[in-house]
Design a protein around this motif. Structure first.
Motif, PDB file in Angstrom:
ATOM      1  N   ILE A 143       0.766  -1.188   0.112  1.00 45.57           N
ATOM      2  CA  ILE A 143      -0.064  -0.102   0.092  1.00 45.57           C
ATOM      3  C   ILE A 143       0.945   1.179  -0.023  1.00 45.57           C
ATOM      4  CG2 ILE A 143      -1.587   1.405   1.296  1.00 45.57           C
ATOM      5  CD1 ILE A 143      -2.679  -1.272   2.467  1.00 45.57           C
ATOM      6  N   TYR A 144       0.373   2.173  -0.628  1.00 47.34           N
ATOM      7  CA  TYR A 144       1.107   3.547  -0.717  1.00 47.34           C
ATOM      8  C   TYR A 144       0.396   4.655   0.253  1.00 47.34           C
ATOM      9  CZ  TYR A 144       3.000   7.949  -2.448  1.00 47.34           C
ATOM     10  OH  TYR A 144       3.701   9.149  -2.165  1.00 47.34           O
ATOM     11  N   CYS A 145       1.014   5.214   1.051  1.00 47.58           N
ATOM     12  CA  CYS A 145       0.474   6.325   1.667  1.00 47.58           C
ATOM     13  C   CYS A 145       1.223   7.648   1.619  1.00 47.58           C
ATOM     14  CB  CYS A 145       0.168   5.976   3.420  1.00 47.58           C
ATOM     15  SG  CYS A 145      -0.347   7.088   4.662  1.00 47.58           S
ATOM     16  N   ASN A 146       0.496   8.569   1.074  1.00 45.74           N
ATOM     17  CA  ASN A 146       1.318   9.792   1.092  1.00 45.74           C
ATOM     18  C   ASN A 146       0.986  10.817   2.161  1.00 45.74           C
ATOM     19  OD1 ASN A 146       2.669  12.292   0.409  1.00 45.74           O
ATOM     20  ND2 ASN A 146       1.961  12.255  -1.671  1.00 45.74           N
ATOM     21  N   ASP A 147       1.995  11.047   3.340  1.00 44.11           N
ATOM     22  CA  ASP A 147       1.723  12.154   4.289  1.00 44.11           C
ATOM     23  C   ASP A 147       2.751  13.295   4.258  1.00 44.11           C
ATOM     24  OD1 ASP A 147       0.008  12.197   6.489  1.00 44.11           O
ATOM     25  OD2 ASP A 147       1.535  12.007   7.931  1.00 44.11           O
ATOM     26  N   SER A 176       3.849  18.822   2.280  1.00 41.90           N
ATOM     27  CA  SER A 176       4.704  19.839   2.008  1.00 41.90           C
ATOM     28  C   SER A 176       5.597  19.380   0.570  1.00 41.90           C
ATOM     29  CB  SER A 176       5.574  20.077   2.845  1.00 41.90           C
ATOM     30  OG  SER A 176       6.124  18.826   3.330  1.00 41.90           O
ATOM     31  N   ALA A 177       5.494  18.196   0.176  1.00 37.17           N
ATOM     32  CA  ALA A 177       6.198  17.969  -1.093  1.00 37.17           C
ATOM     33  C   ALA A 177       5.335  17.427  -2.156  1.00 37.17           C
ATOM     34  CB  ALA A 177       7.010  16.535  -0.671  1.00 37.17           C
ATOM     35  N   ALA A 178       4.010  17.639  -1.976  1.00 32.56           N
ATOM     36  CA  ALA A 178       2.941  17.213  -2.863  1.00 32.56           C
ATOM     37  C   ALA A 178       2.874  18.164  -4.308  1.00 32.56           C
ATOM     38  CB  ALA A 178       1.412  17.203  -2.241  1.00 32.56           C
ATOM     39  N   HIS A 179       3.645  19.446  -4.149  1.00 34.83           N
ATOM     40  CA  HIS A 179       3.509  20.074  -5.440  1.00 34.83           C
ATOM     41  C   HIS A 179       4.902  19.822  -6.225  1.00 34.83           C
ATOM     42  CE1 HIS A 179       6.569  21.871  -2.650  1.00 34.83           C
ATOM     43  NE2 HIS A 179       6.917  22.704  -3.450  1.00 34.83           N
ATOM     44  N   ARG A 180       5.421  18.730  -5.791  1.00 37.78           N
ATOM     45  CA  ARG A 180       6.542  18.267  -6.812  1.00 37.78           C
ATOM     46  C   ARG A 180       6.279  16.813  -7.276  1.00 37.78           C
ATOM     47  NH1 ARG A 180       9.149  22.885  -6.672  1.00 37.78           N
ATOM     48  NH2 ARG A 180      10.188  23.398  -4.674  1.00 37.78           N
ATOM     49  N   ALA A 181       6.300  16.789  -8.762  1.00 40.09           N
ATOM     50  CA  ALA A 181       5.896  15.603  -9.259  1.00 40.09           C
ATOM     51  C   ALA A 181       7.443  14.716  -9.279  1.00 40.09           C
ATOM     52  CB  ALA A 181       5.480  15.560 -10.646  1.00 40.09           C
ATOM     53  N   HIS A 182       7.661  13.933  -8.213  1.00 42.75           N
ATOM     54  CA  HIS A 182       8.693  13.292  -8.000  1.00 42.75           C
ATOM     55  C   HIS A 182       8.338  11.726  -8.133  1.00 42.75           C
ATOM     56  CE1 HIS A 182      11.191  16.537  -6.312  1.00 42.75           C
ATOM     57  NE2 HIS A 182      11.104  17.005  -7.434  1.00 42.75           N
ATOM     58  N   ALA A 183       9.457  10.773  -8.186  1.00 39.86           N
ATOM     59  CA  ALA A 183       8.922   9.471  -8.252  1.00 39.86           C
ATOM     60  C   ALA A 183       8.169   9.060  -6.682  1.00 39.86           C
ATOM     61  CB  ALA A 183      10.345   8.540  -8.419  1.00 39.86           C
ATOM     62  N   SER A 184       8.815   9.208  -5.657  1.00 39.71           N
ATOM     63  CA  SER A 184       8.013   8.924  -4.543  1.00 39.71           C
ATOM     64  C   SER A 184       6.852   9.707  -4.104  1.00 39.71           C
ATOM     65  CB  SER A 184       9.174   9.081  -3.401  1.00 39.71           C
ATOM     66  OG  SER A 184       9.397  10.493  -3.211  1.00 39.71           O
ATOM     67  N   THR A 185       6.371  10.774  -4.697  1.00 37.86           N
ATOM     68  CA  THR A 185       5.190  11.335  -4.505  1.00 37.86           C
ATOM     69  C   THR A 185       4.120  11.485  -5.594  1.00 37.86           C
ATOM     70  OG1 THR A 185       6.153  13.439  -5.521  1.00 37.86           O
ATOM     71  CG2 THR A 185       6.336  13.071  -3.278  1.00 37.86           C
ATOM     72  N   GLU A 186       4.492  10.947  -6.946  1.00 39.78           N
ATOM     73  CA  GLU A 186       3.707  11.020  -7.962  1.00 39.78           C
ATOM     74  C   GLU A 186       3.595   9.668  -8.587  1.00 39.78           C
ATOM     75  OE1 GLU A 186       1.377  11.784 -11.505  1.00 39.78           O
ATOM     76  OE2 GLU A 186       3.575  11.005 -11.279  1.00 39.78           O
ATOM     77  N   ALA A 187       4.833   9.318  -9.249  1.00 47.00           N
ATOM     78  CA  ALA A 187       4.815   7.831 -10.109  1.00 47.00           C
ATOM     79  C   ALA A 187       4.411   6.726  -9.170  1.00 47.00           C
ATOM     80  CB  ALA A 187       6.026   7.664 -10.653  1.00 47.00           C
ATOM     81  N   GLY A 191      -2.078  10.036   4.265  1.00 51.65           N
ATOM     82  CA  GLY A 191      -1.968   9.862   5.494  1.00 51.65           C
ATOM     83  C   GLY A 191      -2.717  10.837   6.504  1.00 51.65           C
ATOM     84  N   ARG A 192      -2.567  10.825   7.631  1.00 50.31           N
ATOM     85  CA  ARG A 192      -3.306  11.709   8.691  1.00 50.31           C
ATOM     86  C   ARG A 192      -2.957  13.227   8.417  1.00 50.31           C
ATOM     87  NH1 ARG A 192      -7.588   8.533   8.662  1.00 50.31           N
ATOM     88  NH2 ARG A 192      -7.198   6.743  10.065  1.00 50.31           N
ATOM     89  N   PRO A 201       0.656  17.673  -7.986  1.00 53.20           N
ATOM     90  CA  PRO A 201       0.685  16.059  -8.520  1.00 53.20           C
ATOM     91  C   PRO A 201       0.697  15.191  -7.525  1.00 53.20           C
ATOM     92  CG  PRO A 201       2.374  17.902  -9.356  1.00 53.20           C
ATOM     93  CD  PRO A 201       1.856  18.580  -8.461  1.00 53.20           C
ATOM     94  N   GLY A 202       1.254  15.491  -6.518  1.00 56.58           N
ATOM     95  CA  GLY A 202       1.198  14.484  -5.310  1.00 56.58           C
ATOM     96  C   GLY A 202      -0.128  14.162  -4.551  1.00 56.58           C
ATOM     97  N   VAL A 203      -1.036  15.094  -4.858  1.00 55.43           N
ATOM     98  CA  VAL A 203      -2.523  14.906  -4.268  1.00 55.43           C
ATOM     99  C   VAL A 203      -3.416  14.361  -5.660  1.00 55.43           C
ATOM    100  CG1 VAL A 203      -4.505  16.240  -3.724  1.00 55.43           C
ATOM    101  CG2 VAL A 203      -2.292  16.972  -2.717  1.00 55.43           C
ATOM    102  N   ALA A 204      -3.106  14.885  -6.688  1.00 48.10           N
ATOM    103  CA  ALA A 204      -3.872  14.375  -7.852  1.00 48.10           C
ATOM    104  C   ALA A 204      -3.521  12.967  -8.183  1.00 48.10           C
ATOM    105  CB  ALA A 204      -3.517  15.046  -9.115  1.00 48.10           C
ATOM    106  N   ALA A 205      -2.458  12.444  -7.733  1.00 48.35           N
ATOM    107  CA  ALA A 205      -2.214  11.117  -7.974  1.00 48.35           C
ATOM    108  C   ALA A 205      -2.891  10.027  -7.218  1.00 48.35           C
ATOM    109  CB  ALA A 205      -0.825  10.783  -8.006  1.00 48.35           C
ATOM    110  N   LEU A 206      -3.370  10.616  -5.832  1.00 45.87           N
ATOM    111  CA  LEU A 206      -4.311   9.873  -4.979  1.00 45.87           C
ATOM    112  C   LEU A 206      -5.685   9.739  -5.202  1.00 45.87           C
ATOM    113  CD1 LEU A 206      -3.128  11.355  -1.469  1.00 45.87           C
ATOM    114  CD2 LEU A 206      -2.264   9.409  -2.699  1.00 45.87           C
ATOM    115  N   GLY A 207      -6.080  10.543  -6.405  1.00 48.96           N
ATOM    116  CA  GLY A 207      -7.393  10.631  -6.827  1.00 48.96           C
ATOM    117  C   GLY A 207      -8.058   9.351  -7.450  1.00 48.96           C
TER     118      GLY A 207
END
Length: 395
Positions: free
Chosen positions: A140-144, A147-158, A168-169, A389-395
């Motif tokens: 499972i992937y959980c993004n908490d 503060s890094a969600a505006h970056r399209a990085h491998a660990s936040t978007e892909a 995450g909470r 990008p990091g938020v959009a990827a959770l949708g």
């Protein structure tokens, strides 16, 4: 948009790749401020309590794809263990055998911390192959890390697109607070925007005038707007080349039915120094050899009246040179008034970005705001109406 949270996931026995922001200050090998670690504790403890195995992914500093010893995450382990209250096992890489050995051997009730994701050039390039290697380590992937969600990085978007993903909470709290402030707020809505330069907040101002009822402009930015009205601002910090843009924002606000509040009176001094000799004058009466360093008492009264009438407040940036006395008075007074209204349940107040947190802490007001975002760029980009990008990827 909608996104899943930890509540939507079955975590028992699952390896939960949890992207966090623990980019904390370190001095002499020790963490000097654990605020960001404290912010992720709820997510990590929730995963543990539900039988999951938290595997933390994080960046630290700007190594630019190189493995630099002084940007290793390993020194953070004592602070993380103290805050979260559980053992933390470190892996010398975030992919490959070193990471797999640690994750596969992780005991129940323990946390794995993988080495700095930015040691790999593919992280900041949002490299699909790097994300696929990370994905092998989790169920499972959980993004908490809002503060890094505006970056399209491998660990936040892909990575979010390769595994069942959720917020995450801390991410959930950030998104809920911002939705309450800008998405579907209770009106009237007041935004306080301060800081030095109009040029750095053009998108923000342009978006806000279409969404809020009153826009309070303070700090050096206010000087540029006063100059746009033809007022002499003396030696004040002012972007004279931006006065045309400031005038356009005023017109846009008028068309949108948004009231812009500029200071009617200002505090001026001849030097930028603590306890410098100063005087309060009308905004149109700034001496040619002086600089505006704060909003005056009449301006503060107008701001507090706007806040009194509001149901929702968004705050970004100080009203004056809050770092030095007595030019912190306007920021302190308005912030404390907003905090009091919030504490009494009369106002939903959301603040964040840049010097905002420092200014509200200095005023003793931060604890009573409804929500304080520790995110800088991500908070601003959300307020600018941009897709993260990091938020959009959770949708």
């Amino acid at each position: 948009m909608t996104w899943k949270t930890l509540d939507d996931m079955d975590l028992k026995g699952k390896r939960v790749l949890t992207r966090v922001d623990i980019n904390v200050p370190i001095k002499d090998g020790e963490v000097t401020d654990t605020t960001r670690i404290e912010r992720i504790a709820a997510t990590v403890q929730d995963i543990l309590s539900r039988g999951g195995k938290p595997v933390l992914l994080a960046h630290f500093g700007r190594p630019k794809g190189e493995r630099l010893e002084d940007m290793s995450l390993q020194p953070l382990i004592p602070a993380i263990e103290t805050v979260i209250g559980t053992p933390v096992v470190f892996a010398a890489d975030c992919i490959g055998e070193a990471a797999a050995t640690v994750v596969d051997g992780l005991a129940d009730g323990s946390v794995a911390l993988l080495e700095n994701t930015r040691f790999h050039p593919g992280e900041e390039k949002n490299d699909a192959a790097l994300a696929a290697e990370m994905a092998k380590l989790g169920d499972i992937y959980c993004n908490d890390a809002f503060s890094a969600a505006h970056r399209a990085h491998a660990s936040t978007e892909a990575l979010a697109r390769l595994l069942p993903a959720c917020a995450g909470r801390l991410m959930q709290a950030e998104l809920s607070a911002l939705e309450a402030a800008l998405g579907s707020p209770e009106r009237p809505v007041v935004a306080v925007v301060g800081g030095a330069k109009v040029s750095t907040k053009l998108d923000l101002l342009g978006n806000l005038v279409a969404k809020v009822d009153t826009l309070v402009i303070g700090g050096g930015m206010a000087n540029t707007f006063l100059a746009a009205q033809g007022l002499d601002v003396g030696k004040s910090l002012c972007e004279h080349e931006m006065t045309g843009t400031a005038a356009e924002i005023v017109v846009k606000a008028r068309e949108a039915g948004c009231t812009i509040l500029l200071p009617k009176d200002v505090v001026v001094a001849r030097e930028f120094a603590a306890n410098a000799e100063n005087q309060t004058v009308a905004a149109e009466a700034c001496p040619a050899d002086a600089m505006i360093l704060d909003a005056g008492p009449e301006a503060v009264e107008a701001i507090t009246e706007a806040i009194r009438a509001a149901k929702t407040l968004i705050w970004n940036g100080p009203l004056g040179a809050f770092e030095i006395e007595p030019f912190d008075r306007a920021t302190n007074a308005a912030a404390r008034f907003a905090a009091e209204r919030s504490a009494n349940g009369l106002l939903v107040s959301v603040a964040g970005g840049g010097d905002t947190v420092a200014a509200l802490n200095k005023a003793g007001a931060a604890n009573d705001f409804s929500y304080i975002s520790t995110a800088g760029g991500a908070f601003l980009e959300w307020m600018e109406g941009k897709t993260l990008p990091g938020v959009a990827a959770l949708g």
